[in-house]
Design a protein around this motif. Structure first.
Motif, short mmCIF file in Angstrom:
data_model
loop_
_atom_site.label_atom_id
_atom_site.label_comp_id
_atom_site.label_asym_id
_atom_site.label_seq_id
_atom_site.Cartn_x
_atom_site.Cartn_y
_atom_site.Cartn_z
N LEU A 156 -9.86 -0.33 -0.16
CA LEU A 156 -11.01 -0.16 -1.05
C LEU A 156 -11.96 -1.35 -0.99
CD1 LEU A 156 -9.18 1.25 -4.22
CD2 LEU A 156 -10.50 2.54 -2.52
N ARG A 157 -11.42 -2.54 -0.73
CA ARG A 157 -12.25 -3.74 -0.68
C ARG A 157 -13.03 -3.84 0.64
NH1 ARG A 157 -11.85 -8.33 -3.52
NH2 ARG A 157 -9.77 -7.73 -4.28
N LYS A 158 -12.46 -3.32 1.70
CA LYS A 158 -13.04 -3.48 3.02
C LYS A 158 -14.54 -3.11 3.10
CE LYS A 158 -14.05 -2.31 7.41
NZ LYS A 158 -15.25 -1.54 7.82
N GLY A 170 -16.82 5.34 -5.87
CA GLY A 170 -16.09 6.55 -6.26
C GLY A 170 -14.67 6.56 -5.76
N ASP A 171 -14.43 5.98 -4.58
CA ASP A 171 -13.08 5.92 -4.03
C ASP A 171 -12.16 5.08 -4.91
OD1 ASP A 171 -13.72 7.52 -1.90
OD2 ASP A 171 -14.04 5.87 -0.49
N ILE A 172 -12.73 4.02 -5.51
CA ILE A 172 -11.93 3.19 -6.42
C ILE A 172 -11.51 4.00 -7.63
CG2 ILE A 172 -11.92 1.10 -7.85
CD1 ILE A 172 -14.01 -0.09 -5.99
N MET A 173 -12.46 4.72 -8.22
CA MET A 173 -12.15 5.52 -9.40
C MET A 173 -11.18 6.65 -9.05
SD MET A 173 -13.68 3.89 -11.65
CE MET A 173 -13.22 5.02 -12.96
N LYS A 174 -11.32 7.20 -7.85
CA LYS A 174 -10.42 8.26 -7.42
C LYS A 174 -8.99 7.74 -7.33
CE LYS A 174 -9.71 11.67 -3.75
NZ LYS A 174 -10.24 12.20 -2.45
N LEU A 175 -8.83 6.54 -6.78
CA LEU A 175 -7.50 5.95 -6.67
C LEU A 175 -6.88 5.74 -8.05
CD1 LEU A 175 -5.24 4.59 -4.94
CD2 LEU A 175 -6.42 2.44 -5.39
N ILE A 176 -7.69 5.21 -8.97
CA ILE A 176 -7.19 4.98 -10.33
C ILE A 176 -6.74 6.30 -10.96
CG2 ILE A 176 -7.86 4.28 -12.66
CD1 ILE A 176 -9.68 2.17 -11.39
N LYS A 178 -2.22 9.91 -12.61
CA LYS A 178 -1.51 11.19 -12.58
C LYS A 178 -0.09 11.01 -12.03
CE LYS A 178 -5.68 14.00 -11.92
NZ LYS A 178 -6.43 14.89 -10.97
N SER A 179 0.04 10.17 -11.02
CA SER A 179 1.36 9.94 -10.44
C SER A 179 2.30 9.30 -11.45
CB SER A 179 1.24 9.06 -9.19
OG SER A 179 0.53 9.72 -8.17
N ILE A 180 1.77 8.34 -12.21
CA ILE A 180 2.59 7.67 -13.22
C ILE A 180 3.10 8.68 -14.24
CG2 ILE A 180 2.51 6.07 -15.19
CD1 ILE A 180 0.69 4.29 -13.51
#
Length: 230
Positions: free
Chosen positions: A15-17, A99-105, A110-112
């Motif tokens: 995400l940082r790249k 948006g990719d950052i928010m998608k990961l969060i 959901k996984s948690i």
């Protein structure tokens, strides 16, 4: 933004790249950030140690999009000439990267919830329980712990990105130093190239990876050493 993929979680490094000057970086003209392209390789134009300038090789149609600029050679020879600034991340790529950052969060959250639900169905630990049950419990606890750390790191990255890089001007990487005329040469090859001179203060010397390409779990060195004379 500095980039050291060996110093943080793999998911966060990905995400940082986009927000770092790492090869494959997405760039766009400051005044027309909807015309986006890619920077290919970093160069120096001189072997003189005192010349610290770093250039990014890209296409002329990226540096000076034909719909906006005339198809002619351009060089910024004097500092008194107006700069044609180039930014890291055009409009669409910046929005997608945030948006990719928010998608990961969202995905980690959901996984948690799913893992916690599974964990709640495992009976309380006893001294004589099967090792497989203990392993499953430990696996779920580990997954939940890692996901929470990932969310924390992603949230910190999101805060830093939206605070420092929301406005196009805050992502200025450098300026067009030279852009060739787009044409087919006598040799039959297309000539479509440009050099972006990077602002020295945009490169963190300690974290600048140079001509290395991030491929996921490691940084792959591209053996490209070029001395270009204009």
């Amino acid at each position: 933004m500095g980039f050291n993929p060996n110093a943080e979680l793999e998911a966060i490094a990905r995400l940082r790249k986009p927000f770092s000057p790492s090869l494959g970086l997405s760039i766009a003209p400051h005044d027309t950030p909807h015309y986006e392209g890619t920077g290919g390789v970093f160069l120096r134009l001189s072997s003189d140690p005192s010349d610290k300038r770093v250039f990014l090789l890209t296409c002329a149609h990226v540096a000076r999009p034909p719909p906006v600029f005339p198809n002619e050679a351009y060089t910024r020879k004097w500092t008194s000439q107006p700069r044609e600034d180039v930014v890291l991340l055009g409009s669409a790529t910046y929005s997608k990267s945030v948006g990719d950052i928010m998608k990961l969060i969202g995905n980690e959250t959901k996984s948690i919830a799913a893992w916690e639900s599974s964990l709640s169905r495992i009976p309380a630990q006893t001294n004589d329980e099967p090792s497989s049950r203990t392993d499953r419990r430990n696996e779920l606890v580990g997954l939940i712990d890692k996901a929470k750390k990932t969310i924390t790191a992603a949230d910190e990255l999101h805060t830093a990105v939206t605070k420092s890089y929301t406005f196009t001007g805050s992502r200025t990487l450098g300026f067009v130093y030279h852009s060739a005329e787009i044409e087919v040469g006598e040799d039959g090859y297309m000539y479509d190239w440009a050099l972006i001179q990077l602002d020295a203060d945009k490169l963190e010397a300690a974290n600048f990876q140079g001509n290395k390409l991030y491929v996921g779990t490691s940084v792959l060195l591209i053996l490209v050493f070029a001395l270009l004379s204009l």
